[in-house]
Design a protein around this motif. Structure first.
Motif, PDB file in Angstrom:
ATOM      1  N   GLU A 221       0.861  -1.181   0.000  1.00 47.62           N
ATOM      2  CA  GLU A 221       0.000   0.000   0.000  1.00 47.62           C
ATOM      3  C   GLU A 221       0.903   1.239   0.000  1.00 47.62           C
ATOM      4  N   ILE A 222       0.834   1.993  -1.080  1.00 46.62           N
ATOM      5  CA  ILE A 222       1.651   3.195  -1.239  1.00 46.62           C
ATOM      6  C   ILE A 222       0.796   4.394  -0.850  1.00 46.62           C
ATOM      7  N   ILE A 223       1.301   5.216   0.108  1.00 44.03           N
ATOM      8  CA  ILE A 223       0.495   6.318   0.635  1.00 44.03           C
ATOM      9  C   ILE A 223       1.068   7.648   0.182  1.00 44.03           C
ATOM     10  N   ALA A 224       0.225   8.455  -0.418  1.00 48.47           N
ATOM     11  CA  ALA A 224       0.621   9.775  -0.900  1.00 48.47           C
ATOM     12  C   ALA A 224       0.344  10.814   0.175  1.00 48.47           C
ATOM     13  N   GLY A 225       1.412  11.442   0.697  1.00 47.58           N
ATOM     14  CA  GLY A 225       1.235  12.575   1.593  1.00 47.58           C
ATOM     15  C   GLY A 225       0.809  13.803   0.805  1.00 47.58           C
ATOM     16  N   GLU A 226       0.489  14.878   1.514  1.00 48.23           N
ATOM     17  CA  GLU A 226       0.014  16.088   0.840  1.00 48.23           C
ATOM     18  C   GLU A 226       1.035  16.636  -0.150  1.00 48.23           C
ATOM     19  N   LYS A 227       2.341  16.456   0.154  1.00 47.69           N
ATOM     20  CA  LYS A 227       3.379  17.021  -0.708  1.00 47.69           C
ATOM     21  C   LYS A 227       4.102  15.968  -1.542  1.00 47.69           C
ATOM     22  N   THR A 228       3.711  14.711  -1.419  1.00 48.71           N
ATOM     23  CA  THR A 228       4.370  13.659  -2.207  1.00 48.71           C
ATOM     24  C   THR A 228       4.149  13.912  -3.694  1.00 48.71           C
ATOM     25  N   SER A 229       5.226  13.938  -4.459  1.00 45.42           N
ATOM     26  CA  SER A 229       5.111  14.244  -5.887  1.00 45.42           C
ATOM     27  C   SER A 229       4.641  13.031  -6.681  1.00 45.42           C
ATOM     28  N   ASP A 230       4.115  13.305  -7.852  1.00 42.41           N
ATOM     29  CA  ASP A 230       3.714  12.221  -8.748  1.00 42.41           C
ATOM     30  C   ASP A 230       4.916  11.370  -9.143  1.00 42.41           C
ATOM     31  N   GLU A 231       6.069  12.008  -9.323  1.00 38.25           N
ATOM     32  CA  GLU A 231       7.268  11.256  -9.680  1.00 38.25           C
ATOM     33  C   GLU A 231       7.624  10.251  -8.581  1.00 38.25           C
ATOM     34  N   THR A 232       7.515  10.691  -7.336  1.00 36.42           N
ATOM     35  CA  THR A 232       7.823   9.795  -6.209  1.00 36.42           C
ATOM     36  C   THR A 232       6.838   8.639  -6.152  1.00 36.42           C
ATOM     37  N   LEU A 233       5.561   8.930  -6.369  1.00 34.58           N
ATOM     38  CA  LEU A 233       4.558   7.865  -6.366  1.00 34.58           C
ATOM     39  C   LEU A 233       4.829   6.863  -7.481  1.00 34.58           C
ATOM     40  N   ALA A 234       5.170   7.363  -8.651  1.00 39.02           N
ATOM     41  CA  ALA A 234       5.451   6.470  -9.781  1.00 39.02           C
ATOM     42  C   ALA A 234       6.671   5.615  -9.492  1.00 39.02           C
ATOM     43  N   ARG A 235       7.703   6.205  -8.906  1.00 36.64           N
ATOM     44  CA  ARG A 235       8.913   5.441  -8.589  1.00 36.64           C
ATOM     45  C   ARG A 235       8.634   4.401  -7.506  1.00 36.64           C
ATOM     46  N   ALA A 236       7.776   4.744  -6.550  1.00 36.81           N
ATOM     47  CA  ALA A 236       7.396   3.768  -5.523  1.00 36.81           C
ATOM     48  C   ALA A 236       6.612   2.620  -6.140  1.00 36.81           C
TER      49      ALA A 236
END
Length: 714
Positions: free
Chosen positions: A466-481
């Motif tokens: 389960e990958i959790i996006a914080g308020e400031k987590t970037s789309d690039e970081t989510l994609a890399r995760a």
């Protein structure tokens, strides 16, 4: 349009290369005319020596047309039966020919694809690491209906066929050879050559062109189903199937029924016709449609990146750092190393870090002992894990995952000490099940590179991340995760930073509802057993003992202290009070201490007699209400998560609920359950439960909207 390329060589050998329209060969509407026309041509061929069946695709054959099967309603069952029987009739023509038919398996042969192979006299597979062979239909609520159930039973016997039919086991070519599924494994570039050599080597050999089930006097390995030892085996298998499925997934039971008949007194053709009947009877069932929708189509969407931010190039982690070599850290290290990823595993002492690495060694030792891995492969994986107690050893990691205790101050300290060691533009992942990612990221110098990574225990077995996006987590970081999850062979879902995220928030509702029922005065054994009868893997009180009553209570209290939860708005106050009393006055912390809702003595468990203090005379509600209260709480919470944007897609909710928090498989996941229950009917049942048991069962607006618009959740 695709075709079956037909070529006859100078030796009189015909090679049929299947190349149907689309990315794979499949048993769809296009297949039968091609298959039948090809057999007509083969039967008319003069001076024929043999036939080779192979594929122009990367896979040999992908199986049945699941989209078509999912669409079958009761009034379409008879037409499907006739279609299945027509296809099987062509297979019988094929295996009764006076020349050998060879399956040259160049890639994965699963389901209907392997059933074609079973109708061939000889099966040769290319030595391809991506090739899987088997009959996985049961995992989608179906059964092998193209002759596979009967043929495999006759080929391997009851005991040998059970793992492949009842569990849907898929194996590599080497293991398929060892199990007797195929006859040869050859280098990929020699596949057709070796197939032709085989055909020429058996000319005039009647046995080579006679299938075992058509051989006079043939005896099924292990004997018939009427043999006393097999009758015991069948009875045991039936009991185990009910324990596993609670009778909610009929496919395994029907497979066992067919196997019993096929290995009994009926002839081969009668058995395959019975197989067809049992196969088509599954297709209109809700459980079958649910499993196909989620475990095939939904899984493909999730793994294919439906929730992954678009426009971000695919990436791979080159070097992984893990902080904390405890239960979670060591499991993450194992998953990464077995995927070929170098890992630096750090703990406060070198001894603790080495113990974390030893966990991987123990798991790999089991694989070596089982023949699933060589000693050299074991050493290669272990060499990828570097245990350490020195922070500088993590310098240059492009991903660091902290897997320390679930306490904010500890996580803050670890971040402050190690974040600067990340490679340029490296990302930081916090393994947490409940702590807010936005709050944890406030101490980061680059909060846009901070992401939540909620692994499930045990990490080596649980497939979800389960990958959790914080308020400031970037789309690039989510994609890399997301890409990292796929790199270590996990199925990722991306969720919003709500209290408890998706999985912890949702699993908590069904557990606390079960406790609420006990607090109301209901029999705890009844509550636990009825929760299992919804199809959940374990009873809710047993599950709470496993995850620890004290841990769950501590997390709740922490969330209250942080202002994430308002105790005055608690929906299950009686349950919370009961748990607090069990801990403070009776020391009932959970299974780890031997005392929870059950007493544990090392041999088994018995319900804690002290629960009698909560029993109330006259506390009696229908079984259906108990089951629905537990199941509906989780479904309703999933709907709220979708409504609030915590869930990005319906598929994420369904896959996450099945792989992560024990949603009954036959439902297809908590959101899919609404679709097959019927949104309008589900809404009405929610209103009924809300009227009897409280507003926590009130249907959310998203459900009312879908009902008003007459559409399913999608």
């Amino acid at each position: 349009m695709g075709d079956f390329h037909y070529a006859k060589d100078a030796d009189g050998i015909v090679t049929v290369t299947m190349n149907m329209d689309g990315p794979v060969n499949a048993m769809n509407a296009e297949f039968w005319p091609l298959f039948a026309a090809t057999m007509d041509r083969i039967e008319a061929e003069p001076e024929l020596k043999g036939v080779i069946w192979t594929s122009a695709k990367d896979t040999f054959f992908a199986g049945g047309d699941l989209k078509m099967l999912k669409s079958i309603e009761p009034d379409g069952v008879e037409a499907l039966f006739r279609s299945v029987e027509a296809t099987k009739a062509v297979m019988r023509r094929m295996e009764k020919q006076p020349v050998p038919h060879v399956a040259a398996i160049n890639g994965a042969a699963l389901g209907g694809g392997f059933e074609i192979c079973l109708a061939c006299n000889h099966r040769i597979a290319a030595d391809n690491p991506k090739t899987k062979i088997g009959l996985p239909e049961v995992t989608l609520g179906l059964l092998p209906g193209g002759g596979g159930t009967v043929r495999l039973t006759w080929l391997l016997g009851l005991e040998g066929a059970m793992p492949f039919l009842l569990e849907g086991r898929q194996v590599s070519p080497d293991k398929a050879l060892k199990a007797g599924l195929i006859h040869q494994v050859v280098p990929a570039d020699q596949l057709l050559t070796r197939a032709k050599e085989y055909i020429l080597s058996v000319q005039g050999d009647a046995a080579a062109v006679t299938q075992p089930w058509d051989t006079k006097g043939y005896k099924i390995p292990g004997g018939p189903s009427t043999a006393p030892h097999n009758m015991t085996r069948i009875a045991g298998a039936a009991a185990m199937l009910f324990k596993k499925t609670r009778g909610l997934m009929p496919a395994p039971t029907r497979i066992l029924d067919i196997m019993t008949e096929a290995a009994g007194k009926v002839d081969f053709d009668t058995a395959t016709r019975y197989e067809s009947r049992r196969f088509v009877s599954l297709t209109p069932l809700a459980s079958t449609k649910n499993m196909i929708e989620t475990l095939f189509f939904g899984m493909n969407k999730v793994n294919g990146g439906a929730s992954r931010p678009k426009g971000v190039p695919t990436s791979k982690v080159q070097r992984l750092g893990i902080l904390g070599a405890g239960m979670m850290g060591q499991g993450i290290a194992f998953s990464a190393a077995t995927a070929g990823l170098p890992v630096v595993l750090k703990d406060q002492t070198l001894e603790a870090a080495e113990r974390g690495k030893a966990y991987t060694a123990t798991l790999l030792d089991k694989r070596v002992k089982q023949g699933r891995m060589s000693a050299e492969e074991r050493e290669a994986v272990l060499a990828l894990i570097t245990p350490t107690d020195k922070a500088d050893d993590l310098k240059g990691c492009d991903l660091i995952i902290e897997a320390v205790f679930e306490k904010i101050d500890i996580k803050d300290a670890v971040l402050a000490e190690h974040e600067a060691l990340l490679a340029e533009n490296g990302i930081w992942g916090s393994n947490t099940s409940t702590l807010p990612i936005t709050r944890l990221a406030t101490g980061a110098t680059r909060p846009e590179n901070f992401v939540g990574l909620h692994f499930f225990s045990p990490v080596d077995k649980m497939p979800l991340l389960e990958i959790i996006a914080g308020e400031k987590t970037s789309d690039e970081t989510l994609a890399r995760a997301f890409d990292f999850a796929r790199q270590i062979r996990k199925t990722p879902i991306i969720v919003g930073d709500s209290t408890g995220f998706y999985t912890s928030r949702t699993i908590g509702t069904k557990i606390i509802e079960a406790v609420e029922l006990v607090a109301e005065g209901h029999d705890p054994l009844r509550v636990d057993n009825l929760s299992r009868l919804t199809g959940m893997p374990t009873g809710m009180l047993s599950l709470l003992d496993e995850v620890q009553i004290k841990l769950v209570t501590d997390i709740y209290n922490t969330q209250v202290e942080m202002g994430l939860l308002d105790p005055d708005k608690e929906q299950n106050p009686a349950a919370r009070a009961m748990l607090a009393e069990m801990i403070s006055q009776h020391g009932r912390h959970g299974r780890a201490t031997g005392k929870g809702f059950y007493d544990y003595d090392g041999q088994g468990k018995t319900i804690w007699p002290g629960l009698a203090a909560w029993r109330k005379e006259g506390a009696d509600i229908p079984d259906a209400d108990i089951k629905d209260r537990i199941l509906f709480r989780a479904v309703l919470e999933s709907l709220r998560c979708l409504e609030e944007g915590v869930l990005r897609t319906v598929e994420d909710g369904n896959i996450g609920s099945i792989l992560g928090i024990g949603a009954p498989v036959h439902t297809g996941g908590y959101l899919q359950y609404v679709n097959t229950y019927g949104p309008a009917r589900f809404l009405a049942r929610c209103e009924e439960l809300a009227g009897k048991y409280g507003d926590r069962f009130a249907p959310p607006e998203i459900l009312r909207t879908h009902v008003a618009e007459g559409r399913a959740l999608a």
